[in-house]
Design a protein around this motif. Structure first.
Motif, PDB file in Angstrom:
ATOM      1  N   THR A 260       0.825  -1.202   0.000  1.00 58.75           N
ATOM      2  CA  THR A 260       0.000   0.000   0.000  1.00 58.75           C
ATOM      3  C   THR A 260       0.863   1.256   0.000  1.00 58.75           C
ATOM      4  O   THR A 260       0.553   2.236  -0.693  1.00 58.75           O
ATOM      5  CB  THR A 260      -0.925   0.001   1.224  1.00 58.75           C
ATOM      6  OG1 THR A 260      -1.668  -1.224   1.256  1.00 58.75           O
ATOM      7  CG2 THR A 260      -1.879   1.166   1.188  1.00 58.75           C
TER       8      THR A 260
ATOM      9  N   GLU B 248       2.248   1.676  -3.544  1.00 59.56           N
ATOM     10  CA  GLU B 248       1.209   2.153  -4.464  1.00 59.56           C
ATOM     11  C   GLU B 248       0.865   3.615  -4.198  1.00 59.56           C
ATOM     12  O   GLU B 248       0.572   4.368  -5.145  1.00 59.56           O
ATOM     13  CB  GLU B 248      -0.034   1.277  -4.328  1.00 59.56           C
ATOM     14  CG  GLU B 248       0.158  -0.138  -4.848  1.00 59.56           C
ATOM     15  CD  GLU B 248      -1.062  -1.005  -4.608  1.00 59.56           C
ATOM     16  OE1 GLU B 248      -1.965  -0.549  -3.869  1.00 59.56           O
ATOM     17  OE2 GLU B 248      -1.109  -2.130  -5.157  1.00 59.56           O
ATOM     18  N   ASN B 249       0.915   4.047  -2.948  1.00 56.54           N
ATOM     19  CA  ASN B 249       0.677   5.458  -2.646  1.00 56.54           C
ATOM     20  C   ASN B 249       1.774   6.339  -3.226  1.00 56.54           C
ATOM     21  O   ASN B 249       1.499   7.451  -3.706  1.00 56.54           O
ATOM     22  CB  ASN B 249       0.589   5.660  -1.133  1.00 56.54           C
ATOM     23  CG  ASN B 249      -0.653   5.042  -0.539  1.00 56.54           C
ATOM     24  OD1 ASN B 249      -1.626   4.782  -1.242  1.00 56.54           O
ATOM     25  ND2 ASN B 249      -0.634   4.784   0.750  1.00 56.54           N
TER      26      ASN B 249
END
Length: 325
Positions: A236, A239-240
């Motif tokens: 995550t 991906e951020n």
């Protein structure tokens, strides 16, 4: 001597005592030998875990500290927040991709979103007032009223587009800065990975070193390090990072980091390949610009250089011919 040993071996009490002594010795060795051996793997795992906890604690203290340092997330002022909430500007001036666009431009937090929404309201009004005062008060326009009102409406339209243009220019400038620092960032991450650092520690180290070249890249890596410490899944955080930058090169880097995290692929070799590809792409872009330079300079040379050259060559000849006549 041999006869004595044979006699002892035939003695039942002696054999029982000897077997008991051997059993005690074996038990003692079984207990003591593991204590004497050093478990390097457990020690290193424990050291990495302790370092991760120190990094998390340091990130919490840094983000919680209220001092004069630059904050990565802006906080809205009370007056601005009251204006946006009272007029409910978010529902009709904000866009679905506004938060993503603000993040790409480097503006994070609720303060940036409130400022963007308020700017979309204030800018058209300000542009309209300035244009109306200039057109109807100071400018000596001998034009019909409809044309003057058209000028005011054009100023309103420019005010509507002004925040978006500013946001687009800030995003482009930020992406160029990150793109310039990308190859050196890969080299530093490769050094950290091959030296045995963890990904979190390596990213934090690179964020401190790359700040001399690109503050924007340092900010993104600092956020990545903090998110890797806080979020339960590192994917995550990767991906951020990709969503905040919007660059194809960062997308390749995050793909490599995700694959290394999930499948255990060698991170050093992948970073080396990415670094070489990024430098090759930069060289190709430079060669493309160099190849496009002659056609680009053709029109300026015809308009500005050749007339002056012809004047410098032909003027003395014309003066001589005039003197001969």
């Amino acid at each position: 001597m041999l006869d004595l040993v044979i006699d002892r071996l035939g003695d039942g009490h002696f054999m029982a005592f000897l077997l008991a002594a051997l059993g005690c010795a074996a038990t003692a060795l079984t207990v003591v030998v593991p204590m004497l051996q050093t478990d390097n793997l457990s020690r290193r795992i424990r050291a990495v875990s302790d370092e991760r906890e120190r990094i998390r604690q340091r990130e919490r203290e840094r983000l919680a500290a209220k001092d004069n340092r630059t904050q990565l997330r802006s906080r809205p002022s009370s007056m601005l927040k009251r204006l946006v909430d009272t007029l409910n500007l978010t529902s009709w001036l904000s866009t679905e991709t506004a938060k993503e666009q603000l993040a790409k431009a480097g503006f994070r937090g609720a303060g940036a979103e409130y400022a963007f929404v308020a700017g979309r309201l204030i800018a058209p009004i300000s542009f309209a007032i300035i244009a109306a005062v200039y057109i109807f008060g100071f400018a000596d326009w001998q034009q019909p009223l409809a044309i003057k009102l058209g000028g005011v409406m054009a100023a309103v339209y420019l005010g509507v587009k002004a925040p978006e243009i500013y946001l687009r220019n800030a995003t482009t400038k930020r992406q160029k800065s990150i793109e310039r620092a990308y190859p050196n960032t890969l080299d530093l991450m490769l050094i950290c990975a091959e030296s045995g650092m963890s990904i979190e520690h390596g990213v934090r180290k690179v964020s401190g070193e790359i700040g001399v070249e690109s503050v924007e890249m340092a900010e993104e890596l600092t956020l990545l390090s903090a998110e890797m410490s806080y979020l339960p899944d590192r994917r995550t955080a990767f991906e951020n990072l990709n969503a905040r930058t919007g660059l194809e090169s960062i997308r390749s880097l995050t793909t490599v980091l995700i694959q290394s995290e999930r499948y255990g692929t060698p991170l050093g070799s992948a970073l080396r390949v990415l670094g070489q590809e990024s430098r090759d792409q930069r060289m190709n872009a430079a060669e493309k610009k160099a190849a496009a330079l002659p056609p680009t300079l053709t029109v300026p040379m015809i308009l500005f250089f050749l007339p002056g050259l012809f004047a410098a060559i032909l003027t003395p000849a014309a003066i001589q011919i005039n003197n001969w006549n």
